[in-house]
Design a protein around this motif. Structure first.
Motif, mmCIF file in Angstrom:
data_model
loop_
_atom_site.group_PDB
_atom_site.id
_atom_site.type_symbol
_atom_site.label_atom_id
_atom_site.label_comp_id
_atom_site.label_asym_id
_atom_site.label_seq_id
_atom_site.Cartn_x
_atom_site.Cartn_y
_atom_site.Cartn_z
ATOM 1 N N GLY A 1 37.662 -27.262 0.539
ATOM 2 C CA GLY A 1 37.936 -27.686 -0.831
ATOM 3 C C GLY A 1 39.805 -27.381 -1.081
ATOM 4 N N VAL A 2 39.559 -28.169 -1.897
ATOM 5 C CA VAL A 2 41.523 -28.446 -2.854
ATOM 6 C C VAL A 2 41.379 -27.892 -4.555
ATOM 7 C CG1 VAL A 2 40.633 -30.553 -4.220
ATOM 8 C CG2 VAL A 2 43.075 -30.370 -3.532
ATOM 9 N N GLU A 3 42.827 -27.182 -4.796
ATOM 10 C CA GLU A 3 42.278 -26.352 -5.994
ATOM 11 C C GLU A 3 44.013 -26.683 -6.810
ATOM 12 O OE1 GLU A 3 40.298 -22.162 -4.459
ATOM 13 O OE2 GLU A 3 42.610 -22.631 -4.859
ATOM 14 N N VAL A 4 44.190 -27.255 -8.178
ATOM 15 C CA VAL A 4 45.051 -27.416 -8.667
ATOM 16 C C VAL A 4 44.959 -26.586 -10.311
ATOM 17 C CG1 VAL A 4 46.735 -29.386 -9.398
ATOM 18 C CG2 VAL A 4 45.142 -29.630 -7.848
ATOM 19 N N ASP A 5 46.043 -26.335 -10.373
ATOM 20 C CA ASP A 5 46.343 -24.994 -11.577
ATOM 21 C C ASP A 5 48.157 -25.547 -12.167
ATOM 22 O OD1 ASP A 5 48.158 -22.206 -11.108
ATOM 23 O OD2 ASP A 5 46.435 -22.875 -9.289
#
Length: 924
Positions: free
Chosen positions: A722-726
């Motif tokens: 998956g991919v995560e952005v914060d």
């Protein structure tokens, strides 16, 4: 004229020279006050001027100014602005505190605690400070503070106090390593974490860091999905204390007092905290009482030696909602077509008080002794010795009446769906009751009403029994950290643990009957004392004595001990120079399991105790971080785990017979990340992929021709990617915006196998091996898409409003992969999306002579709009589709047995409705 010109020129040159020489450099290092880690991208500005710089990856800054003295204003997102005076000298270390009403300081000295450093440690990480925990947690569960973190899904499950769970990147709690000050706390038999045992942890936490993926921990642990590393307060915090009180919905009330001496002249320091909480959770019949104590003692022996002793525990009992209702039952006992989200089939009233068949009670004191020794400027030695003594268990209903358990149909239910305990008492004492329209009277057994685990005959009754899961756990971690060169640092150490688990059942409440018969069956009962009748009952409350011995209690159904030994060694080599940091680490462990069964074997047989079954495991990890500029950094990490199976796979049929064909689970992970840091905007982007091969799973057969046998499942493989952005953004000095977005793709790979065995480990039947068709089936029990957006605004000085929106999508049902024996299956049920809004208000009032003390007010409202949503499915019936057959040839959809597109036969837990809490804290 020439003389005058020369004189003017000389004056001008003297002024220029003086100005040049008056210019000076001001330097220093900015660190986080709680983690003592450097902060990069911090804005450092000379007050009243435009002169300023940003700190580098190591938190260092150096700026040139014409002023020989003045003030620097230091600002960074999420931290309080700080003004410091300078006079041309190096300012040393400058600590920034998190922007909040509650600020605590802790310095991490021990190399045992693996805390990731921003723009240096190459892992995906989120850090939550004590400030945010104190403000926003309120009456929520401790793991719920993580719900604004990428790829984290936290729910309350049944809704009992401390019954919440957390999933990271699709991996459940058994595959998430929980560390407290570097000490592993996952159960040594099955790696479980029960948050009710740590209910007081939020009161003593200085920071909680979530490392997603394989993480940076050097010791071998259960970190398939990630690490939750909790750092608690230390004894040498600055002098002061707090007194606080919190009220909330459903009669929740909590009080908390704490005091820190600070470091005294003799090098001693102490910290103590006591708290008490009671009330009800949102669901009916979930009353609880909990306490918490924390004692920390410190002593700086000299400039090189420091010791810290901590002792903490949280004795508690809480009624649970263990039986998972179906959607149809929620609707049956609801109103206006909406479900009764508070429905609890395990609880009712008896003798004017709340009565629950499901009560959890536990006391798990933990003591630790840390010694940090600075051997030289280049070498440090850190150790921690710890012990844990868990005492308690959980209760459930046992037996039945003429084939009806207490949860069957409506026989023992009131009109509102609650448990009719009076009717159970009437049956158990021989009174005539209505069973499905027929007046029925219980029959005597040898002139008495005797209960047991059986339920089919008219002589059977219903009891409340307790399953005890106590333990004695001792361990130690030692780590040596030495700088080989200015760039190379070597760590190596040992991790040693020994554990004894004590498992048995006792009778908690006979509910009017005379006794409980320990009936001897193929799977239960004491072979040394067959069919004994137990007449003593034992309270479902924790004992405050951490060394309480339960040998005196009469035991039923099963009684066995487990012993687990662990020996691990680890090493890490780190390279750090300028903008580049890289590490390589490796670890191995030997885990040994032994089983002792006091019921299923006679002493004369010599089979009561097995020898240790030792299994090797280990891991290897590497990572690199490069700071492209003062704003941008990139990292990559990868690792491989060989993870030992749990104890139930070693002894799969609850007998002293080892499963011979054991093999480790194999985990491989890779991750790539990018970070941006500035004084106004911070952001992270991570891409990950983890493969988990050869998962083992075991289930027992308790009835039928193969009673006492079991199924052993192998070859179950999963992929999680998956991919995560914060991000955090501070467009205005008083406005902070934070958010995250994560999209996962978690699914099973290929096929597995289901092997069926008898109680003696022999293959059962003509086709003992079955194929499991799982390819591309989604992993359930957690939302694969999550998002969060939060805003905090300081209306006026020390008055703040905040709101947060959390969104969950692609939430798949929990299911048993061992049921996928057909190639033509429908996969896994997808539950409806939902979004929730939480809000808060805080005000800090300064008091005292010099305004150094404060009174803090905080209000939280969670699920502001009272959204009705399904948080998770659970139980046997948790993956039923709308087009599945309900009866005859009619589907659930055709029968109208649908709620928001979901078949009403599914067992679910609805999320809590609107809840609130209000707290007052006096800090001095």
């Amino acid at each position: 004229m020439k003389k005058i010109t020369n004189w003017v020129f000389s004056v001008v040159m003297l002024f220029v020279v003086n100005t040049v020489f008056a210019q000076g450099k001001v330097s220093g290092t900015v660190v986080d006050s709680e983690l003592n880690t450097p902060l990069s991208g911090v804005n450092v500005k000379v007050k009243g001027t435009s002169t300023g710089v940003a700190t580098d990856a190591n938190g260092k800054f150096s700026l040139t100014t014409t002023a020989t003295s003045g003030q620097l204003v230091i600002s960074f997102i999420g931290y309080e602005n700080k003004t410091v005076s300078f006079n041309g000298k190096d300012l040393g270390t400058i600590k920034l505190s998190a922007a909040s009403n509650q600020l605590e300081e802790v310095v991490i000295k021990s190399t045992v605690i693996d805390v990731a450093k921003d723009r240096k440690t190459p892992v995906a990480v989120s850090t939550i400070k004590a400030a945010e925990i104190v403000e926003k947690l309120g009456n929520q569960e401790f793991p719920e503070i993580l719900k604004t973190t990428p790829s984290v899904y936290a729910t309350k499950s049944g809704g009992g106090f401390g019954d919440s769970r957390v999933v990271i990147r699709g991996f459940d709690q058994k595959n998430v390593a929980v560390m407290i000050n570097g000490v592993p706390v996952n159960d040594m038999e099955n790696s479980s974490v029960y948050w009710s045992n740590w209910a007081g942890l939020s009161d003593v936490t200085s920071a909680m860091q979530v490392q997603r993926g394989l993480g940076s921990s050097k010791i071998v642990n259960a970190a398939v999905g990630g690490n939750i590393n909790v750092v608690t307060k230390t004894s040498d915090m600055k002098e002061g204390g707090i007194v606080s009180a919190t009220i909330a919905n459903d009669n929740y009330f909590k009080t908390n007092v704490a005091y820190n001496t600070g470091k005294m002249k003799n090098g001693l320091s102490a910290s103590i905290l006591l708290s008490q909480t009671n009330g009800n959770e949102y669901a009916n019949g979930t009353h609880f009482e909990a306490a918490n104590y924390f004692i920390a003692l410190g002593y700086d022996i000299n400039s090189k030696n420091n010791i810290q002793f901590t002792f903490t525990g949280a004795p508690q009992w809480h009624n649970q909602r263990g039986t998972v209702p179906t959607i149809a039952q929620y609707l049956q006992y609801g109103s206006d077509g909406e479900p009764n989200r508070k429905l609890n089939l395990d609880a009712g009233q008896f003798n004017g008080s709340e009565f629950s068949m499901r009560t959890n009670y536990y006391h798990k004191p933990v003591a630790s002794l840390n010694w940090d020794y600075k051997i030289s400027e280049k070498t440090k030695f850190s150790t921690v010795l710890y012990g844990s003594w868990g005492r308690g268990g959980g209760t459930s209903g046992s037996g039945g009446a003429k084939g009806n358990s207490y949860t069957s149909g409506t026989v023992f239910k009131n009109a509102d769906g609650s448990l009719n305990v009076d009717k159970i008492f009437a049956w158990n004492t021989g009174q005539t009751i209505d069973i499905n329209g027929t007046p029925t009277t219980r029959t005597l057994t040898n002139g008495e009403y005797i209960n047991s685990s059986t339920s089919s005959a008219t002589s059977d009754g219903i009891s409340k029994i307790a399953s005890t899961n106590s333990h004695n756990w001792y361990g130690g971690v030692a780590s040596l950290n030495t700088k080989l060169t200015n760039e190379l640092t070597l760590d190596f150490g040992l991790d040693v643990r020994t554990y004894k688990g004590i498992h048995f059942q006792t009778v908690n409440d006979l509910i009017g009957a005379f006794g409980y018969k320990d009936a001897l069956t193929a799977t239960n009962g004491d072979i040394n004392n067959p069919n004994q009748v137990i007449r003593n009952t034992y309270e479902d409350k924790p004992n405050l004595n951490p060394f309480w011995n339960t040998d005196y209690q009469q035991k039923v159904n099963y009684y066995n001990d487990s012993k687990v030994n662990w020996l691990g060694a680890f090493s890490q080599l780190e390279y750090s120079k300028n903008n580049l940091t890289a590490f390589i680490q490796g670890a191995f462990s030997q885990q040994g399991y032994k089983r002792i069964d006091h019921f299923r074997y006679t002493e004369a047989s010599g089979d009561q105790e097995t020898s240790f079954k030792n299994i090797l495991g280990g891991n290897a990890k590497a990572g690199i971080n490069y700071n492209l500029t003062k704003n941008h950094n990139v990292f990559v990490n990868s690792g491989y785990y060989s993870k030992q199976p749990f104890m139930n796979a070693v002894y799969p049929n609850n007998k002293n017979v080892v499963y011979d064909d054991l093999s480790n689970e194999k985990i491989f992970g890779v991750e790539v990340g990018y970070g941006f840091r500035s004084s106004r905007f911070n952001a992270n982007v991570n891409f990950y992929r983890t493969t988990w091969k050869n998962r083992t799973q075991v289930s027992s057969e308790t009835s039928g021709a193969n009673s006492g046998g079991y199924f052993f499942y192998t070859g179950i493989n999963e992929t999680h990617q998956g991919v995560e952005v914060d991000f955090n953004y501070k467009p205005l000095d008083k406005l902070v915006i934070n958010g995250m977005f994560s999209v996962g793709d978690w699914f099973y790979n290929g096929t597995g196998t289901s092997s069926r065995f008898t109680a003696t480990n022999a293959p059962y039947g003509t086709t003992p091996v079955t194929t499991l068709y799982l390819d591309k089936v989604k992993v359930g029990n957690a939302a694969q898409t999550t998002a969060s957006l939060g805003v905090t605004y300081e209306v006026v000085k020390r008055v703040k409003l905040d709101a947060n929106y959390n969104f969950a999508q692609r939430l798949y049902a929990s299911f048993d992969p061992t049921k996928f024996t057909s190639e033509n299956n429908k996969g896994v049920l997808q539950l409806p999306d939902y979004g929730l809004v939480d809000t808060g208000f805080s005000y800090k009032m300064l008091v005292g002579k010099d305004k150094s003390n404060s009174v803090n007010f905080r209000i939280n409202v969670n699920n502001l709009f009272d959204r009705i949503y399904i948080a998770e499915t659970s139980g046997v019936n948790s993956n039923i589709f709308a087009d599945d057959i309900k009866s005859g040839t009619q589907t659930y959809e055709q029968a109208g047995a649908i709620y928001k597109g979901i078949a009403t036969a599914n067992q679910v837990f609805f999320g809590f409705g609107r809840t609130w809490n209000f707290g007052i804290t006096y800090k001095f």
